[in-house]
Design a protein around this motif. Sequence first.
Motif: not given
Length: 390
Positions: A169-173, A251-254
């Motif tokens: 609901s908020g950020g995607f991290d 996603v690609v960062r993690h």
Amino acid sequence: MTRLPTPAFVVCALAGYLIALYPGTLPRGAVTMTLLTTALAATGAIVGTLLSRRSTREPDAQARRIAVGAGTLTAAFGAGVAVWWQTVVRAAVGAPPVDVWWWAGITVAPAAAVAAIALTPRTTAVVAASAAALTAGLLAPAQAEAHDGGAAVGSVTTSDGVLRGDLASGGFDDAAADLVHRWVDAGGVSADTVVVAVPTGSGWVDSTAVEGFTRRFGHDIRVLSLPYSDVPSWQAFVSDRTAAAESAIAVVRHLAQAVSAHPGHHPRLVLYGQSLGAVGADAARVWLEDHHPTLLSETVLTAPPAGTVEAVSRSPRKVLANRSDPVVRWSASALWHPAGRPRDTVLDGPRVPEAPWLPVVSFLQTSVDLLSALDGPPGVGHRYGVEQVG
């Protein structure tokens, strides 16, 4: 005795009619063409009526007869060209030819509407307004379902072999970190290939693309997908297309962090996105090129909307577009200039005729084609099959 309409009335009604008949690249149903030609011809007739009333010079009977005769012949010629064009398009994509209802829809209905406006403009205006109000009342309670044909967003692993994250609901991290963590726990780092599939607005990932990647790379493959919305793609595209990019980059960062923490074998990383998902996949490509250029193997973009992805790529990228797909030609800027394509675009699907670009008119016709973009088989319109992944 009822007089014939003025030249201004004829020219405006004819202009609206011919604009409605200007060809697209997909088959169109009889209902669509009936509504389109009737609405635009009637709009032109109304404009012509207003212009005629503002004119201080009254056309004589001879001018009226010439205008009506020439307008009728031109309209008939335009209708014949429209039927011929539809026949060619339908033959190219394997659709049945036009029938008598298609003919009647583009001739009888608009002619009746224009005649009614010419003979009884006030009565016709009241009837049209009432019909519009009734239609709006009937359509208001309807709500489009946020569904593109795939599994619902927020699920985990489904039968199509996609490991899905939760809709945040908020950020995607946090959602991206949890998705990658589950991928690592499932042995994803040791897999041969990992595909980050950016979904469409409703969280849908094309199952034919997943099948295509499996055929191409073998069964030692993992597909990750993080939803960023639960509304149809067109709504997400209009309201907030940045969410697709933000979720894909998260996603690609993690994923890059997880791979770096496990030295040794690194899986082949492929980015994939279709339609609005292509916008997110291309944004993730740019981020990886800037931060982890050796990690990315390739990017596959299917049918990105016009002007939404970079024209060139520093890493291997394939952009696929069906020749008849209106999505790859649609953008607001197409009102005043034709849509361009990325340099690495590969055109696929049946060869269909394409009319010369006209300002405003081509944008309108592309918008109409969007209504039936998903009605054809793979390779036609906005439908793609296993061939999209190469």
